[in-house]
Design a protein around this motif. Structure first.
Motif, PDB file in Angstrom:
ATOM      1  N   ILE A 159       0.922  -1.163  -0.031  1.00  0.00           N
ATOM      2  CA  ILE A 159       0.092   0.100   0.120  1.00  0.00           C
ATOM      3  C   ILE A 159       0.874   1.249   0.054  1.00  0.00           C
ATOM      4  N   VAL A 160       1.968   1.238   0.903  1.00  0.00           N
ATOM      5  CA  VAL A 160       2.788   2.433   0.756  1.00  0.00           C
ATOM      6  C   VAL A 160       3.274   2.495  -0.409  1.00  0.00           C
ATOM      7  N   ARG A 161       3.781   1.493  -1.247  1.00  0.00           N
ATOM      8  CA  ARG A 161       4.442   1.663  -2.534  1.00  0.00           C
ATOM      9  C   ARG A 161       3.261   2.335  -3.696  1.00  0.00           C
ATOM     10  N   ARG A 162       2.252   1.873  -3.481  1.00  0.00           N
ATOM     11  CA  ARG A 162       1.227   2.428  -4.180  1.00  0.00           C
ATOM     12  C   ARG A 162       0.804   3.747  -3.988  1.00  0.00           C
ATOM     13  N   GLN A 163       0.860   4.178  -2.711  1.00  0.00           N
ATOM     14  CA  GLN A 163       0.710   5.508  -2.261  1.00  0.00           C
ATOM     15  C   GLN A 163       1.867   6.405  -2.853  1.00  0.00           C
ATOM     16  N   LYS A 164       3.068   6.004  -2.597  1.00  0.00           N
ATOM     17  CA  LYS A 164       4.213   6.747  -3.232  1.00  0.00           C
ATOM     18  C   LYS A 164       3.963   7.257  -4.686  1.00  0.00           C
ATOM     19  N   VAL A 177      -1.518  13.078  -6.351  1.00  0.00           N
ATOM     20  CA  VAL A 177      -2.676  13.526  -5.325  1.00  0.00           C
ATOM     21  C   VAL A 177      -3.965  13.495  -5.419  1.00  0.00           C
ATOM     22  N   ASP A 178      -4.363  13.710  -6.912  1.00  0.00           N
ATOM     23  CA  ASP A 178      -5.639  13.559  -7.430  1.00  0.00           C
ATOM     24  C   ASP A 178      -6.243  12.339  -7.851  1.00  0.00           C
ATOM     25  N   ASP A 179      -5.445  11.386  -7.676  1.00  0.00           N
ATOM     26  CA  ASP A 179      -5.782   9.986  -7.969  1.00  0.00           C
ATOM     27  C   ASP A 179      -7.092   9.692  -6.922  1.00  0.00           C
ATOM     28  N   VAL A 192       1.668  17.689   1.237  1.00  0.00           N
ATOM     29  CA  VAL A 192       0.939  16.880   2.326  1.00  0.00           C
ATOM     30  C   VAL A 192       0.863  15.392   1.729  1.00  0.00           C
ATOM     31  N   GLY A 193       1.128  15.188   0.386  1.00  0.00           N
ATOM     32  CA  GLY A 193       1.109  13.775   0.200  1.00  0.00           C
ATOM     33  C   GLY A 193       2.249  13.020   0.524  1.00  0.00           C
ATOM     34  N   ARG A 194       3.245  13.977   0.214  1.00  0.00           N
ATOM     35  CA  ARG A 194       4.846  13.157   0.165  1.00  0.00           C
ATOM     36  C   ARG A 194       4.823  13.031   2.032  1.00  0.00           C
ATOM     37  N   ALA A 195       4.541  13.876   2.712  1.00  0.00           N
ATOM     38  CA  ALA A 195       4.578  13.814   4.193  1.00  0.00           C
ATOM     39  C   ALA A 195       3.764  12.676   4.667  1.00  0.00           C
ATOM     40  N   THR A 196       2.530  12.643   4.292  1.00  0.00           N
ATOM     41  CA  THR A 196       1.754  11.451   4.618  1.00  0.00           C
ATOM     42  C   THR A 196       2.248  10.098   4.233  1.00  0.00           C
TER      43      THR A 196
END
Length: 246
Positions: free
Chosen positions: A145-150, A154-156, A202-206
């Protein structure tokens, strides 16, 4: 002189007398919880239940409505439908919590912030237990999940769902199914990502915060896991509050 006590006066032989609707409801509930009626079983038609219980169809209908509200049965409309026994496990507990919280939020009986606060309090023991009890499979799913988030922008549209899955998987990895049901249900209703300004920063920090949480779970370090998730939740609260004020 020996005093003889009348034990008859203290003997309890009575019990609550149920109304017809309650008797029908209780009998069907007992049949479900005892396994006499199993998941997916079709209950007899209302007219047949009325005959068996010797009550009116209105009484049967009221009992079935109450059992539906309790999540013990569900109704399928149509000629091939009817009242079926609901699956009863920890997943159904989560569904019941989602429905109840959603209704209360819609009615304005409780506040969004109250639900979010309870969820955040529950996530601390959840992540500590996950650090102690996680399996290799749990860890791989969290890392995926973290790989997919990375790699997601942000608009996905998948971002909110990935965030919900991340927190729900941590709770599942705790090994406590009741805790997992509550965390997942409350997160489903609050979904903080929907209320954030998801800028690239914010996306990168999360994602960094999520990785720190997973690293602590991987190291099976409950203290580090708690510290990481508290920092993450504090960060979310700060940005959520800023977003709500505007």
């Amino acid at each position: 002189m020996v005093e003889l006590r009348d034990t008859q006066q203290s003997r309890v032989i009575g019990q609550k007398v149920l109304r017809p609707r309650e008797q029908v409801e209780e009998r069907i509930r007992v049949a479900i919880l005892s396994g006499e009626l199993k998941t997916g079983d079709l209950l007899p038609p209302e007219v047949e239940l009325a005959r068996q219980f010797n009550v009116s169809r209105t009484t049967v209908r009221e009992a079935l409505r109450s059992l539906t509200t309790q999540g013990l049965i569900y109704k399928v409309p149509g000629s091939r439908g009817g009242n079926f026994v609901q699956l009863i496990d920890h997943h159904s507990l989560g569904t019941a919590v989602i429905d109840s919280v959603h209704n209360l939020l819609t009615l304005g009986s409780i506040e969004f912030t109250e639900v979010a606060e309870v969820r955040q309090h529950l996530e601390v023991p959840a992540v500590r237990l996950a650090a102690a009890n996680r399996s290799a499979e749990d860890l791989e799913r969290l890392r995926d999940i973290v790989r997919r988030q990375k790699s997601a922008s942000v608009d996905d549209p998948e971002v909110p769902k990935l965030d919900e899955q991340f927190h729900s998987l941590i709770a599942q990895a705790s090994g406590n199914r009741v805790l997992a049901s509550f965390v997942s249900a409350l997160h489903h209703e609050t979904e903080p990502v929907h209320y954030l300004d998801l800028s690239p920063d914010v996306g990168r920090a999360t994602v960094r915060q999520h990785k720190a949480i997973v690293d602590a779970i991987a190291a099976q370090d409950p203290d580090a896991a708690e510290d990481a998730i508290v920092k993450h939740l504090t960060y979310l609260r700060k940005h959520l509050a800023a977003h709500v004020k505007r």
